[in-house]
Design a protein around this motif. Structure first.
Motif, PDB file in Angstrom:
ATOM      1  N   SER A 140      34.398  44.022  38.211  1.00 19.04           N
ATOM      2  CA  SER A 140      34.489  42.640  39.288  1.00 19.04           C
ATOM      3  C   SER A 140      33.718  43.577  40.894  1.00 19.04           C
ATOM      4  N   ASP A 144      39.290  36.418  41.488  1.00 17.85           N
ATOM      5  CA  ASP A 144      40.115  35.739  41.705  1.00 17.85           C
ATOM      6  C   ASP A 144      41.393  34.861  41.570  1.00 17.85           C
ATOM      7  N   HIS A 199      43.968  40.870  36.257  1.00 18.46           N
ATOM      8  CA  HIS A 199      42.890  41.006  35.159  1.00 18.46           C
ATOM      9  C   HIS A 199      42.297  41.362  33.732  1.00 18.46           C
ATOM     10  N   HIS A 221      46.346  43.986  40.100  1.00 19.55           N
ATOM     11  CA  HIS A 221      45.739  43.691  40.607  1.00 19.55           C
ATOM     12  C   HIS A 221      44.588  43.381  39.489  1.00 19.55           C
TER      13      HIS A 221
END
Ligand code: KG4
Ligand code: ZN
Length: 343
Positions: free
Chosen positions: A140, A305, A119, A115
């Protein structure tokens, strides 16, 4: 190559389709996103079980939307990518399960994506993509990290939070002030009407001599201040919000400047939800301009996201020859997974 990407690590279901092209940045053909924020708002935070169930409801209709928008057929997809971690285990399992089922039905390979790599690479979706190497400030809801990025797959951790993430500091402080979830955008909107110097809040680890962060103490200081204000809090809320934001942004900017000085890098990217914060952007922009450093941001829609960053990261890793696509559809997810651990 057509790469379908599925993101389901937290409270957003995202799906996107990219096309790889030689050594250039993969092209985003279409993307679709469903945010669960309204559903979780009633509980003041993400309820993992509800998140998983909602991903199940959304992921296939979003996939159909993406294929329709791109005017492509699922049979044309070459690789199905999904977020393997970090994130909520149950939520990740939905994306992973659907990706594997789709890929099995199509007879195509699957690929798990980190993930945070999504980003980190998300600024490549913008009209003005960065060049390697660069410094990345990853901010985040779950992570606060400074990384040196030399190329796709080469990530060196320079510093990270030892407790709460920057987004968590925004969210928890906002909750203490009675603001809705997720607090970051609400707190920063309220801060526009306040004075950032009104309350003296701590800047933890500012002079620690390393590039680590700590935000847990700030939340406690905000709580103490709120209690001290008592009934006066309502009329001073904007000042408290502005002072909280100023403390978080101050630490992020100063540590980033130290990392730039330490590495000598002249380019940087800011990624993750907190990267949408306007004060962080303006302070980083002016500090970096003075130092001849270029700052790149993802488009606002790709700060939080989304599926596009997962499809993009998969495409970039494939183009860089970093993936050996395995036959078979057994899968796992990694709720805790360090980005520095992947190659
Ligand atoms: O990257 P992201 O969507 O999800 C994670 O992977 O965690 O980041 C979400 C975080 C939340 O903590 C949210 O409050 C914060 O990003 N955020 C902001 C802003 N927009 C989102 N924080 C401060 N200012 C904003 N404008
Ligand atoms: Zn995220």
């Amino acid at each position: 190559m057509l790469v379908l990407g599925i993101e389901s690590s937290c409270d957003e279901t995202g799906v996107a389709l990219v096309q790889t092209r030689g050594q250039g940045v993969p092209v985003l053909l279409a993307d679709a996103l469903y945010s669960q924020i309204d559903m979780h708002q009633a509980y003041g935070g993400v309820v993992p079980e509800l998140a998983s169930r909602d991903h199940i409801r959304r992921v296939l209709p979003l996939t159909q939307q993406v294929m329709h928008r791109a005017q492509r057929l699922l049979a044309e997809v070459d690789v199905v990518a999904y977020t393997r971690g970090p994130g909520l285990a149950g939520a990740l399992l939905v994306g992973a399960g659907v990706a594997c089922a789709l890929a099995a039905a199509l007879g195509k390979p699957v690929m798990g994506v980190h993930h945070l790599e999504g980003h980190l690479l998300s600024p490549f979706l913008s009209a003005d993509p960065p060049e390697f190497p660069f410094l990345a400030l990853l901010v985040s809801g779950g992570h606060t990290q400074l990384m040196q990025v030399d190329r796709v797959g080469s990530y060196t951790l320079l510093g990270e939070t030892i407790d709460d993430a920057a987004g968590e500091a925004f969210d928890k402080s906002a909750k203490l002030m009675g603001l809705p979830y997720p607090g970051g955008p609400h707190l920063s909107r309220l801060a526009l009407a306040g004075d950032g110097a009104a309350f003296k809040l701590p800047r933890p680890l500012l002079h620690s001599g390393n590039l680590d962060f700590s935000f847990a103490g700030l939340k406690t200081a905000v709580l103490t201040q709120a209690k001290k204000l008592g009934p006066e809090l309502e009329s001073r809320k904007a000042d408290l919000a502005a002072s909280t934001q100023a403390a978080i942004v101050d630490v992020l900017v100063k540590k980033t400047l130290s990392a730039l000085a330490q590495t000598g890098l002249k380019r940087m990217v800011v990624a993750g939800g907190v990267g949408a914060n306007a004060l962080l952007r303006s302070q980083l922009n002016s500090a970096c301009q003075q130092r001849g450093v270029r700052v790149h941001y993802p488009e606002l829609e790709f700060c939080t996201d989304n599926g596009a960053m997962i499809a993009l990261a998969a495409g970039m890793r494939l183009q860089a020859g970093l993936e050996t696509l395995q036959p078979g559809y057994t899968f796992d997810v990694k709720p805790r997974w360090s980005l520095a651990a992947i190659g």
